[in-house]
Design a protein around this motif. Structure first.
Motif, PDB file in Angstrom:
ATOM      1  N   LEU A   1      10.633   6.885   7.269  1.00 43.44           N
ATOM      2  CA  LEU A   1      11.367   6.439   8.461  1.00 43.44           C
ATOM      3  C   LEU A   1      12.859   6.268   8.166  1.00 43.44           C
ATOM      4  N   VAL A   2      13.172   5.647   7.017  1.00 43.01           N
ATOM      5  CA  VAL A   2      14.573   5.326   6.710  1.00 43.01           C
ATOM      6  C   VAL A   2      15.345   6.573   6.256  1.00 43.01           C
ATOM      7  N   PHE A   3      14.809   7.269   5.232  1.00 40.95           N
ATOM      8  CA  PHE A   3      15.598   8.323   4.576  1.00 40.95           C
ATOM      9  C   PHE A   3      15.434   9.709   5.198  1.00 40.95           C
TER      10      PHE A   3
ATOM     11  N   LEU B   1      -3.171  10.240   0.255  1.00 39.73           N
ATOM     12  CA  LEU B   1      -2.431   9.441   1.240  1.00 39.73           C
ATOM     13  C   LEU B   1      -0.975   9.898   1.355  1.00 39.73           C
ATOM     14  N   VAL B   2      -0.334  10.102   0.198  1.00 38.39           N
ATOM     15  CA  VAL B   2       1.086  10.474   0.215  1.00 38.39           C
ATOM     16  C   VAL B   2       1.278  11.857   0.842  1.00 38.39           C
ATOM     17  N   GLU B   3       0.434  12.810   0.476  1.00 40.92           N
ATOM     18  CA  GLU B   3       0.582  14.162   1.035  1.00 40.92           C
ATOM     19  C   GLU B   3       0.277  14.172   2.530  1.00 40.92           C
ATOM     20  N   THR B   4      -0.598  13.269   2.972  1.00 35.87           N
ATOM     21  CA  THR B   4      -0.881  13.190   4.404  1.00 35.87           C
ATOM     22  C   THR B   4       0.307  12.587   5.150  1.00 35.87           C
ATOM     23  N   VAL B   5       0.901  11.528   4.603  1.00 35.42           N
ATOM     24  CA  VAL B   5       2.059  10.893   5.259  1.00 35.42           C
ATOM     25  C   VAL B   5       3.222  11.876   5.361  1.00 35.42           C
ATOM     26  N   PHE B   6       3.500  12.601   4.276  1.00 37.23           N
ATOM     27  CA  PHE B   6       4.650  13.516   4.248  1.00 37.23           C
ATOM     28  C   PHE B   6       4.281  14.945   4.652  1.00 37.23           C
ATOM     29  N   ARG B   7       3.020  15.154   5.030  1.00 40.47           N
ATOM     30  CA  ARG B   7       2.525  16.499   5.366  1.00 40.47           C
ATOM     31  C   ARG B   7       2.926  17.497   4.274  1.00 40.47           C
ATOM     32  N   TYR B   8       2.782  17.036   3.041  1.00 42.69           N
ATOM     33  CA  TYR B   8       3.088  17.845   1.864  1.00 42.69           C
ATOM     34  C   TYR B   8       1.886  18.752   1.613  1.00 42.69           C
TER      35      TYR B   8
ATOM     36  N   PRO C   1       0.836  -1.215   0.000  1.00 46.98           N
ATOM     37  CA  PRO C   1       0.000   0.000   0.000  1.00 46.98           C
ATOM     38  C   PRO C   1       0.862   1.252   0.000  1.00 46.98           C
ATOM     39  N   VAL C   2       0.369   2.285  -0.677  1.00 46.58           N
ATOM     40  CA  VAL C   2       1.174   3.487  -0.874  1.00 46.58           C
ATOM     41  C   VAL C   2       1.530   4.164   0.451  1.00 46.58           C
ATOM     42  N   PHE C   3       0.612   4.118   1.436  1.00 45.50           N
ATOM     43  CA  PHE C   3       0.929   4.776   2.703  1.00 45.50           C
ATOM     44  C   PHE C   3       1.964   3.984   3.498  1.00 45.50           C
ATOM     45  N   VAL C   4       1.994   2.655   3.297  1.00 41.63           N
ATOM     46  CA  VAL C   4       3.015   1.833   3.976  1.00 41.63           C
ATOM     47  C   VAL C   4       4.388   2.118   3.359  1.00 41.63           C
ATOM     48  N   LEU C   5       4.439   2.136   2.023  1.00 38.83           N
ATOM     49  CA  LEU C   5       5.703   2.434   1.341  1.00 38.83           C
ATOM     50  C   LEU C   5       6.195   3.833   1.717  1.00 38.83           C
ATOM     51  N   GLY C   6       5.276   4.796   1.760  1.00 39.28           N
ATOM     52  CA  GLY C   6       5.657   6.157   2.137  1.00 39.28           C
ATOM     53  C   GLY C   6       6.185   6.225   3.559  1.00 39.28           C
ATOM     54  N   SER C   7       5.543   5.520   4.476  1.00 35.65           N
ATOM     55  CA  SER C   7       5.995   5.526   5.874  1.00 35.65           C
ATOM     56  C   SER C   7       7.376   4.896   6.002  1.00 35.65           C
TER      57      SER C   7
ATOM     58  N   VAL D   1      13.914  10.181   8.745  1.00 34.65           N
ATOM     59  CA  VAL D   1      14.076  10.132  10.206  1.00 34.65           C
ATOM     60  C   VAL D   1      15.443   9.558  10.585  1.00 34.65           C
ATOM     61  N   ARG D   2      15.776   8.379  10.055  1.00 30.89           N
ATOM     62  CA  ARG D   2      17.026   7.708  10.451  1.00 30.89           C
ATOM     63  C   ARG D   2      18.252   8.344   9.805  1.00 30.89           C
ATOM     64  N   LEU D   3      18.242   8.459   8.472  1.00 28.03           N
ATOM     65  CA  LEU D   3      19.418   8.967   7.762  1.00 28.03           C
ATOM     66  C   LEU D   3      19.447  10.490   7.664  1.00 28.03           C
ATOM     67  N   GLY D   4      18.281  11.117   7.716  1.00 26.34           N
ATOM     68  CA  GLY D   4      18.225  12.585   7.663  1.00 26.34           C
ATOM     69  C   GLY D   4      18.586  13.172   6.315  1.00 26.34           C
ATOM     70  N   TRP D   5      18.438  12.378   5.253  1.00 26.61           N
ATOM     71  CA  TRP D   5      18.802  12.870   3.916  1.00 26.61           C
ATOM     72  C   TRP D   5      17.746  13.808   3.352  1.00 26.61           C
ATOM     73  N   PHE D   6      16.509  13.648   3.769  1.00 27.80           N
ATOM     74  CA  PHE D   6      15.409  14.443   3.220  1.00 27.80           C
ATOM     75  C   PHE D   6      14.585  15.057   4.352  1.00 27.80           C
TER      76      PHE D   6
END
Length: 327
Positions: A160-162, A269-276, A150-156, A164-169
């Protein structure tokens, strides 16, 4: 059939479709439980209004005390004047909100569609041309897995990885707030915020395009024109992309039009996950606060985009396939 005759035949159907969609845009928000005044000024919120007389005056101010046929007539009259109403939550004209948010969503969706289509078509052509080999198995497994997430799972996961954890974005937003940047730095900043949400949408689009393109290429394998091309000494690369790839592209055009429609849900869904801060995020907030004018304006914009995309896809399909144009 001549082009002007085809356009004359299709125009009434599209006008009827738009009228039905406009009516649904009015009816669907009002089918939800509650109303804007109850949602925005409910007990426990900072804007709670305990005086029932004031709440009734607010309903009268926004025309919510009128019968539905009267509200519908006012809605249609406003549309004819280009007036989408005033947002109950934000207190500004809906056109002003859409003018700010729509370009961000347009940039997000167009970037994802272009990147996803290029990736899916290239990978599908490569996999279909090498059917049964390792590269085919690997690509098929990878894109099938992507399509099942699901798109919201992939987005989360990517967030989380890029972020929150790595801080690249950046974790949230469409740009850095209150930043005083030059044109180049601002463009880089917007692209930096766009990267993750666009990647999520692009991967979802690419997965669908890959499966269609691969199936199209497989169906072209063994075609007589390919055998004739090899007999003439044409290179494999020419046969793959110029002949087989072009024929396999026809279903991709249809899928592209469908993906514009599914992009509406995916974008929310994507804009909600990323608060875009785009139209999708605006729809999410408008649903929470039963903001009828904002919901109507957003749905109108999104549905018109889908109808226009389908019309353009049909025209493109007719141009690519002479058999459809002659029908």
């Amino acid at each position: 059939m001549r082009t002007d005759e085809r356009a004359g035949r299709l125009l009434p159907a599209y006008l009827l479709t738009i009228f039905v969609l406009v009516t649904l845009n009015f009816a669907l928000p009002r089918a939800m439980p509650g109303d804007p005044i109850t949602a925005a000024y409910t007990e426990g919120s900072t804007s709670y209004v305990h005086d029932e007389a004031i709440r009734e005056r607010l309903r009268a101010h926004y025309g919510l005390d009128q019968p539905l046929p009267v509200q519908y007539g006012q809605y249609l009259t406003g549309l004819l004047r280009g007036d989408l109403g005033t947002s109950i939550r934000y207190g500004v004209p809906v056109t002003e909100l859409l003018t700010t948010r729509a370009p961000r969503t347009g940039l997000l969706v167009s970037t994802a569609l272009v990147a996803g289509t290029l990736l899916g078509v290239a990978a599908g052509a490569a996999a279909g041309w090498r059917r049964g080999r390792r590269v085919d198995h690997a690509l098929l497994a990878g894109f099938t897995l992507l399509r099942s997430i699901p798109v919201f799972v992939l987005g989360s996961l990517l967030l989380l990885v890029f972020a929150v954890r790595l801080g690249w974005f950046p974790i949230a937003g469409a740009s850095t707030p209150f930043a005083s940047l030059g044109p180049v730095a601002r463009t880089v900043d917007i692209a930096h915020h766009l990267a993750l949400p666009a990647t999520v949408l692009a991967l979802q689009f690419a997965a669908g395009q890959f499966l269609v393109m691969r199936a199209g290429m497989v169906s072209e394998l063994g075609a007589d024109y390919l055998l004739a091309g090899r007999a003439r000494g044409l290179r494999e690369r020419t046969l793959r992309y110029r002949y087989a790839g072009r024929n396999a592209l026809l279903p991709v055009v249809s899928v592209l039009a469908v993906q514009v429609g599914t992009a509406v849900t995916a974008t929310i869904l994507v804009e909600t996950v990323f608060r875009y801060e785009g139209v999708g995020r605006l729809v999410f907030d408008a649903i929470r606060f039963r903001d009828y004018p904002t919901l109507q304006g957003c749905f109108l914009l999104l549905t018109l985009s889908v109808v226009t995309a389908n019309a353009l896809a049909e025209l493109a399909y007719r141009r690519l396939d002479p058999r459809v144009a002659a029908a």
